[in-house]
Design an enzyme around this catalytic site. Structure first.
Site, PDB file in Angstrom:
ATOM      1  N   CYS A  32       1.891  18.564 -18.233  1.00 25.12           N
ATOM      2  CA  CYS A  32       2.159  17.518 -19.223  1.00 25.12           C
ATOM      3  C   CYS A  32       2.411  18.194 -20.573  1.00 25.12           C
ATOM      4  O   CYS A  32       2.026  19.354 -20.770  1.00 25.12           O
ATOM      5  CB  CYS A  32       0.917  16.623 -19.296  1.00 25.12           C
ATOM      6  SG  CYS A  32       0.980  15.384 -20.582  1.00 25.12           S
ATOM      7  N   SER A  36      -2.721  -1.220   9.317  1.00 24.51           N
ATOM      8  CA  SER A  36      -3.808  -1.166  10.303  1.00 24.51           C
ATOM      9  C   SER A  36      -5.016  -1.965   9.824  1.00 24.51           C
ATOM     10  O   SER A  36      -5.990  -2.128  10.551  1.00 24.51           O
ATOM     11  CB  SER A  36      -4.206   0.300  10.536  1.00 24.51           C
ATOM     12  OG  SER A  36      -4.523   0.915   9.291  1.00 24.51           O
ATOM     13  N   GLN A  70       0.845  -1.193   0.000  1.00 20.38           N
ATOM     14  CA  GLN A  70       0.000   0.000   0.000  1.00 20.38           C
ATOM     15  C   GLN A  70       0.886   1.250   0.000  1.00 20.38           C
ATOM     16  O   GLN A  70       0.409   2.351  -0.170  1.00 20.38           O
ATOM     17  CB  GLN A  70      -0.905   0.002   1.232  1.00 20.38           C
ATOM     18  CG  GLN A  70      -1.854  -1.173   1.300  1.00 20.38           C
ATOM     19  CD  GLN A  70      -2.507  -1.297   2.664  1.00 20.38           C
ATOM     20  OE1 GLN A  70      -3.518  -0.665   2.942  1.00 20.38           O
ATOM     21  NE2 GLN A  70      -1.891  -2.061   3.550  1.00 20.38           N
ATOM     22  N   ASN A  71       2.181   1.041   0.221  1.00 21.75           N
ATOM     23  CA  ASN A  71       3.101   2.166   0.341  1.00 21.75           C
ATOM     24  C   ASN A  71       3.447   2.746  -1.026  1.00 21.75           C
ATOM     25  O   ASN A  71       3.564   2.010  -2.002  1.00 21.75           O
ATOM     26  CB  ASN A  71       4.378   1.734   1.069  1.00 21.75           C
ATOM     27  CG  ASN A  71       4.046   1.216   2.459  1.00 21.75           C
ATOM     28  OD1 ASN A  71       2.946   1.413   2.966  1.00 21.75           O
ATOM     29  ND2 ASN A  71       4.999   0.516   3.062  1.00 21.75           N
ATOM     30  N   CYS A 114       0.811  17.785 -23.081  1.00 26.04           N
ATOM     31  CA  CYS A 114      -0.486  18.127 -23.670  1.00 26.04           C
ATOM     32  C   CYS A 114      -1.051  19.390 -23.021  1.00 26.04           C
ATOM     33  O   CYS A 114      -2.114  19.873 -23.401  1.00 26.04           O
ATOM     34  CB  CYS A 114      -1.476  16.969 -23.494  1.00 26.04           C
ATOM     35  SG  CYS A 114      -2.166  16.872 -21.831  1.00 26.04           S
ATOM     36  N   GLU A 119       0.913  -3.300  17.031  1.00 24.59           N
ATOM     37  CA  GLU A 119      -0.341  -3.288  17.803  1.00 24.59           C
ATOM     38  C   GLU A 119      -1.330  -4.296  17.240  1.00 24.59           C
ATOM     39  O   GLU A 119      -1.173  -4.785  16.129  1.00 24.59           O
ATOM     40  CB  GLU A 119      -0.998  -1.909  17.713  1.00 24.59           C
ATOM     41  CG  GLU A 119      -0.204  -0.781  18.341  1.00 24.59           C
ATOM     42  CD  GLU A 119      -0.717   0.591  17.877  1.00 24.59           C
ATOM     43  OE1 GLU A 119      -0.170   1.584  18.347  1.00 24.59           O
ATOM     44  OE2 GLU A 119      -1.631   0.629  17.032  1.00 24.59           O
ATOM     45  N   HIS A 155      -1.426   1.352  -4.282  1.00 29.29           N
ATOM     46  CA  HIS A 155      -1.822   2.765  -4.142  1.00 29.29           C
ATOM     47  C   HIS A 155      -0.929   3.699  -4.954  1.00 29.29           C
ATOM     48  O   HIS A 155      -0.875   4.908  -4.704  1.00 29.29           O
ATOM     49  CB  HIS A 155      -1.823   3.169  -2.661  1.00 29.29           C
ATOM     50  CG  HIS A 155      -2.839   2.426  -1.858  1.00 29.29           C
ATOM     51  ND1 HIS A 155      -2.839   2.394  -0.490  1.00 29.29           N
ATOM     52  CD2 HIS A 155      -3.888   1.655  -2.233  1.00 29.29           C
ATOM     53  CE1 HIS A 155      -3.849   1.645  -0.062  1.00 29.29           C
ATOM     54  NE2 HIS A 155      -4.498   1.180  -1.094  1.00 29.29           N
TER      55      HIS A 155
HETATM   56  N1  APR Z   1       6.511  -2.456  12.707  1.00 29.40           N
HETATM   57  C1  APR Z   1       5.291  -3.061  12.573  1.00 29.40           C
HETATM   58  N2  APR Z   1       4.096  -2.389  12.561  1.00 29.40           N
HETATM   59  C2  APR Z   1       4.159  -1.059  12.736  1.00 29.40           C
HETATM   60  C3  APR Z   1       5.389  -0.358  12.924  1.00 29.40           C
HETATM   61  C4  APR Z   1       6.602  -1.119  12.895  1.00 29.40           C
HETATM   62  N3  APR Z   1       7.791  -0.552  13.055  1.00 29.40           N
HETATM   63  N4  APR Z   1       5.102   0.970  13.075  1.00 29.40           N
HETATM   64  C5  APR Z   1       3.748   1.087  12.986  1.00 29.40           C
HETATM   65  N5  APR Z   1       3.180  -0.124  12.774  1.00 29.40           N
HETATM   66  C6  APR Z   1       1.774  -0.446  12.537  1.00 29.40           C
HETATM   67  C7  APR Z   1       0.766   0.355  13.321  1.00 29.40           C
HETATM   68  O1  APR Z   1       0.474  -0.291  14.546  1.00 29.40           O
HETATM   69  C8  APR Z   1      -0.436   0.354  12.380  1.00 29.40           C
HETATM   70  O2  APR Z   1      -1.256  -0.787  12.597  1.00 29.40           O
HETATM   71  O3  APR Z   1       1.538  -0.124  11.177  1.00 29.40           O
HETATM   72  C9  APR Z   1       0.191   0.245  10.976  1.00 29.40           C
HETATM   73  C10 APR Z   1       0.158   1.523  10.149  1.00 29.40           C
HETATM   74  O4  APR Z   1      -1.181   1.795   9.887  1.00 29.40           O
HETATM   75  P1  APR Z   1      -1.618   3.071   9.001  1.00 29.40           P
HETATM   76  O5  APR Z   1      -0.889   4.250   9.465  1.00 29.40           O
HETATM   77  O6  APR Z   1      -3.104   3.073   9.006  1.00 29.40           O
HETATM   78  O7  APR Z   1      -1.052   2.728   7.546  1.00 29.40           O
HETATM   79  P2  APR Z   1      -1.641   1.731   6.432  1.00 29.40           P
HETATM   80  O8  APR Z   1      -2.319   0.551   7.029  1.00 29.40           O
HETATM   81  O9  APR Z   1      -0.555   1.468   5.491  1.00 29.40           O
HETATM   82  O10 APR Z   1      -2.747   2.679   5.738  1.00 29.40           O
HETATM   83  C11 APR Z   1      -3.417   2.184   4.613  1.00 29.40           C
HETATM   84  O11 APR Z   1      -4.406   4.329   4.211  1.00 29.40           O
HETATM   85  O12 APR Z   1      -4.101   6.559   4.335  1.00 29.40           O
HETATM   86  C12 APR Z   1      -4.193   5.518   3.473  1.00 29.40           C
HETATM   87  O13 APR Z   1      -3.261   5.321   1.306  1.00 29.40           O
HETATM   88  C13 APR Z   1      -2.915   5.350   2.654  1.00 29.40           C
HETATM   89  O14 APR Z   1      -1.808   3.290   2.034  1.00 29.40           O
HETATM   90  C14 APR Z   1      -2.408   3.987   3.096  1.00 29.40           C
HETATM   91  C15 APR Z   1      -3.649   3.285   3.612  1.00 29.40           C
END
Ligand code: APR
Length: 289
Positions: free
Chosen positions: A188, A229, A141-142, A190, A255, A159
């Site tokens: 662009c 998350s 998703q990164n 265009c 978490e 994403h």
């Molecule tokens: N190691 C493991 N887990 C971690 C660490 C770490 N070092 N640091 C944070 N986390 C966990 C947090 O506990 C959380 O559950 O990573 C998760 C990050 O969650 P989000 O910030 O919600 O990111 P993500 O799940 O990638 O979001 C999904 O939402 O905002 C949109 O497009 C954006 O791709 C993103 C999507």
């Protein structure tokens, strides 16, 4: 519970004899309790390692948590981007139509932070796993490009990618590493405005990318869920699809998440610390002469 934990002690001493007093007398007691937890932790790590080592096909879903140890803020965790900024002001097509300069300023700020970041041991462990020669798909998703920088190759960027731009008029897409002096709202050929080639809230994911991701989730033996998350769909549905298709699902997160209760193993800790522990790629056998 081991034979020496509180249950057996209480049978030796009358109930009114508070355990607290026991501590100075039996220091090993606390150690024993700790080691029981560690024993569980060690066996869970060993189980995860064994499943990964034995699997001929693996798919991985990563989120912002895997890049946190590289200094990239997550979205919803402590210090997360959405704690400071409003997604509707910066990460939506409406926001870009309203104020492209403001949106570009924010993406330039994120680009500067990502440009200064290095892949961490979590990214590298996944690249090593892919290099082990089994069927492997990395779904992320990164948008930071750190998996590719770590050496991963079979990557699905669900994403999009922050280093690419797309024309809002002709849809032409290209890699675009803006020089600091470049105009804030690049155009662009265009004449159309170029926007970051990332998926914003309310926008559909690229069909080919989500189809490939679903296929990988439904055709793997082990599905790893790292640092997400599990709140944003359709990506968050992939672990469920893998489960339904019979895969062993291992979650790695600092978490608990809404998905933790469904995972076969849910490991609590940092991706950069746990992934190198559960990913062991045996050296390739020497080719016979
Ligand atoms: N190691 C493991 N887990 C971690 C660490 C770490 N070092 N640091 C944070 N986390 C966990 C947090 O506990 C959380 O559950 O990573 C998760 C990050 O969650 P989000 O910030 O919600 O990111 P993500 O799940 O990638 O979001 C999904 O939402 O905002 C949109 O497009 C954006 O791709 C993103 C999507």
């Amino acid at each position: 519970m081991g034979p020496f934990c509180s249950a057996s002690l209480s049978s030796c001493f009358p109930a009114s004899f508070p355990l607290l007093k026991l501590t100075p007398l039996f220091p090993p007691l606390r150690l024993t309790r700790l080691s029981a937890t560690n024993q569980i932790r060690v066996s869970v790590l060993a189980q995860a390692r064994e499943w990964i080592e034995d699997a001929q096909s693996i798919a991985v879903l990563t989120g912002a948590g895997i890049s946190a140890e590289s200094g990239i803020p997550t979205f919803r965790g402590p210090g997360g981007l959405w704690k400071t900024f409003r997604p509707e002001d910066l990460a939506s097509p409406e926001a870009f139509a309203r104020d492209p300069k403001l949106v570009w300023e924010w993406y330039l700020w994120r680009r500067e932070r990502i440009a200064a970041a290095e892949p961490n041991p979590g990214h590298r462990a996944l690249a090593k796993l892919e290099a082990g020669g089994r069927q492997f798909t990395l779904i992320t998703q990164n948008v930071d490009g750190l998996h590719r920088a770590a050496g991963s190759r079979n990557i699905i960027e669900l994403h999009g990618n922050l280093w690419r731009v797309r024309c809002v008029d002709c849809d032409f897409e290209q890699e675009y590493r803006l020089a600091p002096s470049a105009p804030l709202s690049p155009r662009c050929s265009c004449g159309g405005l170029l926007r970051p080639a990332v998926v914003w809230f309310g926008e559909p994911l690229p069909v080919a990318a989500i189809d490939r991701a679903i296929h990988a989730a439904q055709h793997c033996v082990v599905f790893l869920v790292c640092g997400t998350s599990a709140l944003v769909y359709p990506a968050a549905a992939l672990p469920q699809r893998a489960l339904a298709a019979g895969a062993r699902v291992i979650e790695v997160n600092l978490e608990e998440t809404p998905f933790s209760q469904f995972a076969h193993l849910s490991l609590r800790g940092k991706c950069g610390e746990l992934l190198p522990q559960i990913i062991h790629v045996p050296p390739c056998p020497e080719p016979r002469k």
